[in-house]
Scaffold this motif. Structure first.
Motif, PDB file in Angstrom:
ATOM      1  N   HIS A  19      71.889  -3.944  33.310  1.00 59.24           N
ATOM      2  CA  HIS A  19      73.347  -3.872  33.191  1.00 59.24           C
ATOM      3  C   HIS A  19      73.802  -4.536  31.898  1.00 59.24           C
ATOM      4  O   HIS A  19      74.642  -4.000  31.166  1.00 59.24           O
ATOM      5  N   PRO A  32      78.806   6.414  30.389  1.00 54.05           N
ATOM      6  CA  PRO A  32      78.236   6.605  31.721  1.00 54.05           C
ATOM      7  C   PRO A  32      77.032   5.704  31.989  1.00 54.05           C
ATOM      8  O   PRO A  32      76.736   5.410  33.150  1.00 54.05           O
ATOM      9  N   ALA A  33      76.359   5.240  30.963  1.00 58.33           N
ATOM     10  CA  ALA A  33      75.223   4.335  31.161  1.00 58.33           C
ATOM     11  C   ALA A  33      75.675   3.020  31.780  1.00 58.33           C
ATOM     12  O   ALA A  33      74.963   2.432  32.599  1.00 58.33           O
ATOM     13  N   ASP A  35      78.370   2.672  33.766  1.00 55.50           N
ATOM     14  CA  ASP A  35      78.693   2.986  35.160  1.00 55.50           C
ATOM     15  C   ASP A  35      77.435   3.094  36.010  1.00 55.50           C
ATOM     16  O   ASP A  35      77.387   2.585  37.131  1.00 55.50           O
ATOM     17  N   ASP A  36      76.423   3.755  35.477  1.00 54.15           N
ATOM     18  CA  ASP A  36      75.158   3.895  36.208  1.00 54.15           C
ATOM     19  C   ASP A  36      74.506   2.540  36.440  1.00 54.15           C
ATOM     20  O   ASP A  36      74.026   2.251  37.541  1.00 54.15           O
ATOM     21  N   ASP A  39      76.299   0.672  39.194  1.00 49.84           N
ATOM     22  CA  ASP A  39      75.943   1.161  40.528  1.00 49.84           C
ATOM     23  C   ASP A  39      74.572   0.661  40.964  1.00 49.84           C
ATOM     24  O   ASP A  39      74.392   0.256  42.118  1.00 49.84           O
ATOM     25  N   VAL A  40      73.602   0.688  40.064  1.00 49.70           N
ATOM     26  CA  VAL A  40      72.255   0.202  40.380  1.00 49.70           C
ATOM     27  C   VAL A  40      72.297  -1.290  40.684  1.00 49.70           C
ATOM     28  O   VAL A  40      71.663  -1.766  41.640  1.00 49.70           O
TER      29      VAL A  40
END
Length: 102
Positions: A19, A32-33, A35-36, A39-40
């Motif tokens: 992150h 988007p990286a 956001d991904d 989420d992870v």
């Protein structure tokens, strides 16, 4: 399925690092990286917290906040009339009126 707390902790730490790397190297506000990675990280946090509770009967001293609608967030910060709201629910006009009557 029971998850080993140590393995869950390792995954959480790796997710924190991923992150950070996504945030530090982001390409614009809507990357988007990021956001991904968020989420992870959130998933890894929840898995670790659950594994810790199952294996040791302990919990982390914090939790993930539930996502609210943007309207709810705005209402929390600003009163219905647009004045800034305070923690006790009073707004600027309420406090100004109290000051005049005191």
């Amino acid at each position: 399925m029971t998850v080993d707390p140590r393995a869950a902790l390792d995954r959480l730490i790796a997710s924190l690092e991923a992150h950070y790397n996504a945030v530090a190297g982001k390409h614009g506000d809507d990357d988007p990286a990021v956001d991904d990675a968020y989420d992870v990280l959130a998933d890894a946090f929840e898995v670790y917290d659950e594994a810790l509770g199952t294996a040791h009967g302990e919990a982390l001293p914090f939790y993930l906040a539930e996502e609210d609608d943007d309207e709810d967030d705005e209402d929390d910060e600003w009163g219905a009339d647009g004045d800034e709201a305070f923690e006790d629910g009073a707004d600027v006009e309420d406090l100004a009126g109290e000051a005049r009557t005191s």
